[in-house]
Write a protein that holds these residues in place. Structure first.
Motif, PDB file in Angstrom:
ATOM      1  N   ASP A 256       0.845  -1.179   0.000  1.00  8.80           N
ATOM      2  CA  ASP A 256       0.000   0.000   0.000  1.00  8.80           C
ATOM      3  C   ASP A 256       0.883   1.232   0.000  1.00  8.80           C
ATOM      4  N   HIS A 258       0.386   4.200   0.899  1.00  8.06           N
ATOM      5  CA  HIS A 258       0.338   5.151   2.004  1.00  8.06           C
ATOM      6  C   HIS A 258       0.383   4.530   3.385  1.00  8.06           C
ATOM      7  N   SER A 259       0.471   3.218   3.441  1.00  7.56           N
ATOM      8  CA  SER A 259       0.451   2.627   4.775  1.00  7.56           C
ATOM      9  C   SER A 259       1.834   2.695   5.387  1.00  7.56           C
ATOM     10  N   THR A 260       1.867   2.567   6.702  1.00  4.62           N
ATOM     11  CA  THR A 260       3.163   2.622   7.365  1.00  4.62           C
ATOM     12  C   THR A 260       3.724   1.231   7.623  1.00  4.62           C
ATOM     13  N   ASP A 261       2.894   0.190   7.380  1.00  6.34           N
ATOM     14  CA  ASP A 261       3.436  -1.161   7.560  1.00  6.34           C
ATOM     15  C   ASP A 261       4.523  -1.370   6.550  1.00  6.34           C
TER      16      ASP A 261
ATOM     17  N   LYS B 224       8.363   1.757  -3.198  1.00  5.00           N
ATOM     18  CA  LYS B 224       8.324   2.185  -1.811  1.00  5.00           C
ATOM     19  C   LYS B 224       8.730   1.048  -0.880  1.00  5.00           C
ATOM     20  N   VAL B 265      -4.969   2.055  -4.485  1.00  3.28           N
ATOM     21  CA  VAL B 265      -4.562   1.336  -3.283  1.00  3.28           C
ATOM     22  C   VAL B 265      -5.654   0.338  -2.902  1.00  3.28           C
ATOM     23  N   PRO B 266      -5.308  -0.692  -2.181  1.00  2.00           N
ATOM     24  CA  PRO B 266      -6.334  -1.668  -1.792  1.00  2.00           C
ATOM     25  C   PRO B 266      -7.205  -1.174  -0.639  1.00  2.00           C
TER      26      PRO B 266
END
Lengths: 316, 330, 283
Positions: A256, A258-261, B224, B265-266
């Motif tokens: 993802d 934008h996730s921080t994981d 990323k 995004v999911p």
């Protein structure tokens, strides 16, 4: 509108039978955006091709049927009943449709082919309709006289969509329409699908391996794995509260932005063996029972699934 | 940390065949695949190069590996200009240090070789000691986690799945212990469920072997996951260069802004706003006097189109560079 | 590779038939001394004088020629010549065509240009007249045919192999071999060649048939050696002795059939090659 009931399709080889689709049931209603998610080999392409009847001869319908507007269009006994609805009511955009535009004919000739032969338009009306279609998909009408190689990838895909819409279908099936496209163009095509659904009241079935695309565009989703629909429901529900380990795996397998994981969980082959055991239990419960969700058996199954997933996280 | 690779104003231009009009007008259209690109890469970094098709990232990879020669500019690897290496020993030394992971695992392996032969090839070509062969092969199979009970070494490529093949491609790249690895879209042809496994293998290998990595992709989300630093390319030029987290959460260049917004995004709650970018990718031979992005920028100024700006990047924040023209709008 | 080939022949009837025909003739050629009943060149006499144009009998299975020679023995020994000429010509075409195709396709540039122009010249020369001219210079011999085929027919194989090399050259594993420091020689002969060899075999097997046919034509025209028995020679002999009007079908039909069988066998085998030529990359 379109109902698929207990459909099973096998591919018959020289000395083997491969199960491509196993006992799949799906519905789609007017104006619905349905996504079918699964990786290659999960049977999703075979499934949608069977709706259109364009599977290769080695594909055999072993059981089930497909019903459109209360008329049977596919039946395991009679095989294929009528092809009349093809392109007129249900249109199909196959995988890499943009690469299957005939390179030696102008686009307008290819549109005419559909409109005149299948739609019984005359040439003048066909051209007028082509102009309208181009406008609808966001292409300039003076490009009708160009050859396919003069279009970029995204524009070719728009041409393929225009061709699918030629005879005003009610349902459009798109097989991996954005996989080969860059992310900005992809977004534009997905917005186009949304737009068409608003303007024309279309139902769209979107087949893809990318769960994020489905999350962006679709309201409902069916997750396919190894020929079966393992999970089905509203996109929001499925993504936020996945039940089946494969769906959980799909979510975690997509990084993802934008996730921080910062971990990704691969979907492991060994997990699926334990999975099959749990699945047998799961199938023995009736899905139509609304009270089911509250039942103890269901909850214990759900926690078992969650544990399975967490243990796979630790392995990964 | 020292600089291991430096590009100094490197360009790669291709001439295109001309139509009648162009021949008569004396115009010489060129495809500017890589256009005056400069950057430095430090030892041990993992850098992602992101851009859409036609931005020149694959050409860049081939330039780094010396599969192509630049039209102008210098490519300096470990303080030596790689295009002036004439000595065979120097060239072999160079090849021992740089390796490449391909996009298409089905294409990257010779269908007539067994896996063992495929892994032996680089060892034989670069004249490793034969007594080390087995040790190296086993070591690298461990690294890519193909050391389970299945005997992969004696099989042929068509017997393995895409994910397994890509692990072999990675193994082949790593077996000679390179200090620099270039990966060109290594997972784009693989199924979704398999990608995570390959990316994890890549990351693990990097931690163990500590090489510098360049990771090329059109998928920002994957970059990323693997890279600390991201370079964004558009039409052959670098438009933004900075720490991945910053580039994604706070993009400075309008193209990067559009890219970040465009990635699905999911999650269900995504913005469906139109992208802040106009039009389509222009013709590859189009020549720009000013900023290349000016015809797609949502807020172009007059300067953008006219200024015969010297190309280059400006450091707007520490470690975060942006194309000179768009730095003005930030 | 052997296992692959065996499997293909098991499944593919044409190829099996082709191989059987070849094997049959090879055995005949090897054991010719044991099978043939007489010396093929010996002029035989019977009780009533020259044993000419005799019908088939136990002594002479296929009868005799106008000169009293045993047709059957000629047929048997003719297989040796056919195979020798056919196989050497095939080898020449396959080897020359492959090497030239590999080098031309891999390097490109002026080397490619030069070789392709040579190919054009070779293709432009008319075949039979060339052989005849060779016969005039070197004296009639079976080897004229082999030389001529080698010199004039390599472009057919060479061109196809070259275009295959052009495709293979762009493949990922070739690029990776370059990046790994592989020398050009090694790339050509260890990476590309194995993928090309099936094509070489294909052209080789077609060339066998072509060579035998050509040798027969040359002999038939009278430009072949007169001291070596070949099927073509038999046909020429029959023709010049007016066998047709004599009704001596037994003289010229058997060699004709043998020639046809050999040529057809070559084509049958080539049909079996399709699977080797296009291996499935993923199952």
């Amino acid at each position: 509108m379109l109902e698929i009931k207990n459909l099973s399709i096998n591919y018959v080889g020289k000395d083997s039978i491969t199960k491509a689709v196993e006992n799949v049931s799906l519905n789609i209603s007017k104006g619905e955006l349905l996504g079918i998610v699964g990786e290659s080999g999960s049977g999703k392409t075979t499934l949608v091709r069977s709706i259109m009847g364009v599977n290769p001869p080695s594909a055999q319908i072993s059981s089930g049927k497909i019903i459109y507007n209360n008329k049977k269009i596919l039946d395991s006994e009679d095989d294929f009943i009528t092809g009349d609805y093809k392109w007129r009511e249900i249109a199909f955009i196959p995988q890499s449709a943009m690469n299957s535009l005939d390179p030696v004919y102008r686009v307008i000739d290819q549109m005419r082919e559909i409109l005149i032969i299948r739609g019984n338009y005359n040439k003048k009306d066909a051209d007028k309709k082509s102009e309208e279609l181009f406008k609808l998909v966001g292409l300039e009408k003076n490009r009708l006289r160009d050859f396919p190689h003069q279009f970029s990838g995204g524009m070719k895909q728009r041409v393929a969509i225009a061709m699918a819409l030629a005879l005003d279908p009610k349902i459009v099936i798109a097989d991996e329409p954005v996989t080969a496209l860059d992310v900005i163009v992809q977004r534009q095509i997905l917005d186009l699908f949304n737009d068409l659904r608003d303007k024309l009241g279309l139902s769209i079935i979107l087949v893809t391996h990318d769960v994020s695309v489905v999350a962006y565009l679709c309201q409902n989703v069916a997750v396919m794995y190894a020929g079966e629909v393992v999970e089905r429901g509203a996109v929001k529900l499925i993504l936020e509260n996945p039940f089946h380990p494969y769906t959980m795996g799909l979510n975690n397998a997509f990084p993802d932005l934008h996730s921080t994981d910062n971990f990704l969980v691969p979907i492991d082959d060994t997990i699926t063996n334990e999975l099959n055991e749990l699945k047998k239990e799961y199938n023995s419960l009736s899905l139509n029972n609304k009270n089911l969700v509250e039942s103890e058996k269901f909850k214990s199954l759900q926690s078992k699934f969650t544990n399975l997933n967490t243990s796979s996280l630790k392995k990964g | 940390m020292s600089t291991i690779l430096e590009f100094k104003n490197v360009s790669k231009y291709y001439d295109v065949s001309r139509n009648i009009k162009e021949i008569f007008s004396g115009a010489k259209p060129k495809v500017r695949a890589v256009d005056q690109v400069s950057f430095k890469i430090k030892n041990g970094e993992s850098v992602g190069i992101v851009g859409e098709s036609g931005c020149g990232k694959t050409t860049l990879a081939k330039l780094i590996l010396n599969l192509l020669s630049p039209t102008s500019g210098e490519i300096i690897f470990e303080n030596k200009n790689i295009n002036t290496l004439k000595n065979i020993e120097d060239i072999q030394e160079f090849k021992k240090k740089l390796q490449f992971v391909f996009q298409n695992p089905y294409d990257a392996l010779n269908p007539r070789f067994t896996i063992r032969d495929i892994l032996l090839e680089p060892l034989k070509s670069l004249k490793f000691n034969p007594s080390d062969y087995n040790e190296l092969i086993n070591g690298v199979m461990d690294l890519v986690k193909l050391n389970d009970s299945n005997d992969y070494l004696n099989r042929y490529p068509h017997e393995l799945s895409g994910g397994q093949l890509q692990r072999i491609v990675l193994a082949r790249a790593l077996i000679i212990n390179p200090i620099f690895v270039v990966a060109d879209e290594p997972v784009s042809m693989l199924d979704v469920s398999v990608r995570a496994g390959i990316l994890n293998a890549f990351n693990d290998a990097k931690k163990t072997m500590n090489f510098t990595a360049i990771y090329i992709s059109h998928d920002l989300a994957l970059v990323k996951y693997v890279c600390e630093r991201t370079i964004v390319m558009y039409l052959g030029s670098i438009v933004e260069d900075g720490p991945t987290k910053d580039v994604i959460s706070n993009p400075l260049h309008p193209y990067t802004k559009a890219l970040v917004k465009a990635v699905p995004v999911p999650h269900v709650n995504q913005s469906h706003d139109p992208l802040p970018i106009l039009g389509n990718i222009p013709d590859a031979t189009k020549y720009y006097k000013g900023c290349k992005f000016s015809d797609r920028c949502p807020n172009p100024t007059n300067d953008c189109k006219q200024q015969n700006t010297k190309m280059g990047l400006v450091e707007v924040k520490p470690g975060h560079w942006v194309d000179r023209c768009c730095a003005n709008c930030v | 590779m052997i296992a692959e080939i065996y499997k293909i022949f098991k499944e593919n009837n044409y190829a099996t038939i082709g191989v059987c025909i070849y094997l049959f003739f090879i055995l005949v050629a090897i054991f010719a001394d044991l099978i043939a009943t007489n010396d093929p060149l010996r002029i035989n006499f019977s009780s009533s004088g020259l044993a000419r144009n005799l019908p088939p009998s136990w002594e002479y299975f296929l009868g005799t020629t106008s000169n009293g020679r045993d047709i059957f023995s000629q047929l048997i020994y003719g297989s040796r010549n056919a195979l020798a000429v056919g196989l050497s010509a095939a080898l020449a075409v396959a080897i020359l065509g492959t090497i030239v195709g590999l080098i031309s396709g891999f390097y490109g540039g002026w080397i490619d240009n030069l070789i392709m122009r040579l190919a054009d010249i070779a293709l432009g020369l008319p075949f039979l007249p060339f052989v005849i001219v060779l016969a005039a210079f070197l004296g009639p011999s079976s080897w004229n045919v082999v030389i001529a085929i080698g010199l004039l027919l390599w472009p057919n194989a060479g061109r196809i192999i070259r275009s295959q090399v052009l495709t293979l050259r762009e493949r990922g594993y070739i690029e990776s071999a370059k990046v790994s420091g592989c020398s050009n020689f090694r790339i050509i002969f260890f990476h590309i060649a194995p993928n090309i060899l099936p094509l070489s075999f294909l052209y080789g097997s077609i060339a066998i048939g072509w060579a035998i046919l050509t040798e027969a034509s040359v002999s038939f025209l009278g430009f072949g050696p007169s001291d070596v028995i070949s099927w073509g020679y038999m046909l020429q002999d029959a023709y010049s002795s007016q066998a047709l009007s004599l009704g001596a079908y037994i003289w010229f039909i058997p060699p004709g059939i043998c020639i046809v069988l050999m040529v057809v066998a070559g084509f049958f085998i080539s049909r079996g090659y399709e699977e080797i030529l296009f291996p499935k990359i993923k199952k």
